[in-house]
Motif scaffolding. Sequence first.
Motif, short mmCIF file in Angstrom:
data_model
loop_
_atom_site.label_atom_id
_atom_site.label_comp_id
_atom_site.label_asym_id
_atom_site.label_seq_id
_atom_site.Cartn_x
_atom_site.Cartn_y
_atom_site.Cartn_z
N PHE A 1 9.75 0.30 3.10
CA PHE A 1 8.83 0.25 4.23
C PHE A 1 9.34 -0.79 5.22
O PHE A 1 9.64 -1.92 4.85
CB PHE A 1 7.43 -0.14 3.75
CG PHE A 1 6.43 -0.41 4.86
CD1 PHE A 1 5.55 0.57 5.27
CD2 PHE A 1 6.37 -1.66 5.48
CE1 PHE A 1 4.63 0.32 6.28
CE2 PHE A 1 5.46 -1.92 6.49
CZ PHE A 1 4.58 -0.92 6.89
N THR A 2 9.48 -0.40 6.48
CA THR A 2 9.83 -1.35 7.54
C THR A 2 8.95 -1.08 8.75
O THR A 2 8.58 0.07 9.01
CB THR A 2 11.31 -1.24 7.96
OG1 THR A 2 11.58 0.10 8.40
CG2 THR A 2 12.23 -1.60 6.82
N GLN A 3 8.65 -2.14 9.48
CA GLN A 3 7.84 -2.01 10.69
C GLN A 3 8.45 -2.89 11.77
O GLN A 3 8.87 -4.02 11.50
CB GLN A 3 6.39 -2.42 10.43
CG GLN A 3 5.49 -2.26 11.65
CD GLN A 3 4.03 -2.56 11.34
OE1 GLN A 3 3.64 -2.64 10.18
NE2 GLN A 3 3.23 -2.72 12.38
N GLU A 4 8.52 -2.37 12.99
CA GLU A 4 9.10 -3.14 14.08
C GLU A 4 8.51 -2.69 15.41
O GLU A 4 7.93 -1.60 15.51
CB GLU A 4 10.62 -2.97 14.10
CG GLU A 4 11.08 -1.53 14.29
CD GLU A 4 12.58 -1.39 14.29
OE1 GLU A 4 13.27 -2.43 14.45
OE2 GLU A 4 13.08 -0.27 14.15
N GLN B 1 8.93 2.88 9.44
CA GLN B 1 9.88 3.76 8.77
C GLN B 1 9.66 3.70 7.27
O GLN B 1 9.54 2.62 6.70
CB GLN B 1 11.33 3.36 9.07
CG GLN B 1 11.80 3.71 10.46
CD GLN B 1 13.29 3.47 10.63
OE1 GLN B 1 13.94 2.90 9.75
NE2 GLN B 1 13.84 3.91 11.74
N LEU B 2 9.60 4.87 6.64
CA LEU B 2 9.52 4.97 5.19
C LEU B 2 10.81 5.61 4.68
O LEU B 2 11.29 6.58 5.26
CB LEU B 2 8.33 5.83 4.75
CG LEU B 2 6.92 5.32 5.09
CD1 LEU B 2 5.88 6.28 4.52
CD2 LEU B 2 6.70 3.91 4.58
N GLY B 3 11.35 5.05 3.60
CA GLY B 3 12.53 5.62 2.97
C GLY B 3 12.16 6.25 1.64
O GLY B 3 11.46 5.63 0.83
N TYR B 4 12.59 7.48 1.42
CA TYR B 4 12.28 8.20 0.18
C TYR B 4 13.55 8.55 -0.57
O TYR B 4 14.59 8.82 0.03
CB TYR B 4 11.51 9.50 0.48
CG TYR B 4 10.03 9.29 0.73
CD1 TYR B 4 9.10 9.45 -0.30
CD2 TYR B 4 9.56 8.92 1.98
CE1 TYR B 4 7.75 9.26 -0.08
CE2 TYR B 4 8.21 8.72 2.21
CZ TYR B 4 7.31 8.90 1.18
OH TYR B 4 5.96 8.70 1.40
N THR C 1 14.48 9.51 5.73
CA THR C 1 13.89 8.46 6.54
C THR C 1 12.82 9.09 7.41
O THR C 1 13.11 9.95 8.24
CB THR C 1 14.93 7.76 7.43
OG1 THR C 1 15.94 7.17 6.60
CG2 THR C 1 14.27 6.67 8.27
N ILE C 2 11.58 8.68 7.21
CA ILE C 2 10.45 9.23 7.94
C ILE C 2 9.98 8.18 8.94
O ILE C 2 9.64 7.06 8.56
CB ILE C 2 9.28 9.60 7.01
CG1 ILE C 2 9.80 10.28 5.73
CG2 ILE C 2 8.27 10.46 7.74
CD1 ILE C 2 10.50 11.59 5.95
N GLU C 3 9.97 8.54 10.22
CA GLU C 3 9.54 7.61 11.26
C GLU C 3 8.12 7.94 11.72
O GLU C 3 7.77 9.11 11.87
CB GLU C 3 10.49 7.64 12.45
CG GLU C 3 11.85 7.05 12.16
CD GLU C 3 12.70 6.91 13.41
OE1 GLU C 3 12.25 7.35 14.49
OE2 GLU C 3 13.81 6.36 13.31
N ARG D 1 0.82 -1.21 0.00
CA ARG D 1 0.00 0.00 0.00
C ARG D 1 0.85 1.26 0.00
O ARG D 1 0.46 2.28 -0.56
CB ARG D 1 -0.90 0.02 1.23
CG ARG D 1 -2.03 -0.99 1.23
CD ARG D 1 -2.69 -1.05 2.59
NE ARG D 1 -3.11 0.27 3.05
CZ ARG D 1 -3.30 0.58 4.32
NH1 ARG D 1 -3.07 -0.31 5.26
NH2 ARG D 1 -3.70 1.78 4.65
N PHE D 2 2.03 1.20 0.64
CA PHE D 2 2.81 2.41 0.86
C PHE D 2 4.10 2.49 0.05
O PHE D 2 4.81 3.49 0.13
CB PHE D 2 3.15 2.54 2.35
CG PHE D 2 1.94 2.59 3.24
CD1 PHE D 2 0.95 3.54 3.02
CD2 PHE D 2 1.77 1.70 4.28
CE1 PHE D 2 -0.17 3.61 3.83
CE2 PHE D 2 0.66 1.75 5.09
CZ PHE D 2 -0.32 2.70 4.87
#
Length: 235
Positions: free
Chosen positions: A104-107, A116-119, A130-132, A58-59
């Motif tokens: 996209f990572t999730q923890e 966290q999203l990386g652009y 890096t957007i948290e 989705r993201f």
Amino acid sequence: MEEMKQWIENHKRILQKAANALLAFVVGACLVFMIHPVKTLPKDRLLSLSRMQEDSQRFVASSSKDPTLEDLLSLELGREEGKTQNSWVTLSAFVKKFGKAASFTQEDTSFGAQVQLGYGTPVKGLYPYTIEFQKQGDAFYVSSIQGFAPKSAHYQSKKNLKLADFTDYKPLDGKKEKGTSVEEVLNKSGLPNSLSLTSTKDKQVLALSYQVTDGLVSLTFERDQSGQYRLTKKG
């Protein structure tokens, strides 16, 4: 004839021993699995992994655009304590505004669930932005932003800057000096090499760093009630 009988008798014993050994192995293996069952992921963990995969679809897109510095500075970050605010930006709202991310990572951390999203295009495995997002209630809200070589629609990078170029910027002193605005710094000194946007219980803090020809300049700003970032520390 006697030799043939002897050969059959010998092979019967061999086959019997082999059968007994195989039976013992099977029984032993069954006991091992009964006493020490094979570990599998619990059902809720499997469901969470499946959910993460759905979220990443989705993201995340095959490519992403770098958010502009001024757009990021317009955001109000979520805070760990207190009630959620309508001005905080959710994960879905952020992606809707800035587009899908490159990673996209999730923890689960000691501070709770985090995304966290990386652009941008990664450099040596690091994404320019890096957007948290920290989970509050049922939603994830932007909690911090880290970036290097930021992009802007209004400001440009400047070369051959020196420490002396930053001497006129005055930090907020709570008395006479109001603190140089971040817009003035960006207009005169251009884009920084890196930025960090974080929040505490009652403050939203922006840190910019400039690599100059004769050293390194670090500038710290705090966001006031009007949404303006004012210089509070220079190093």
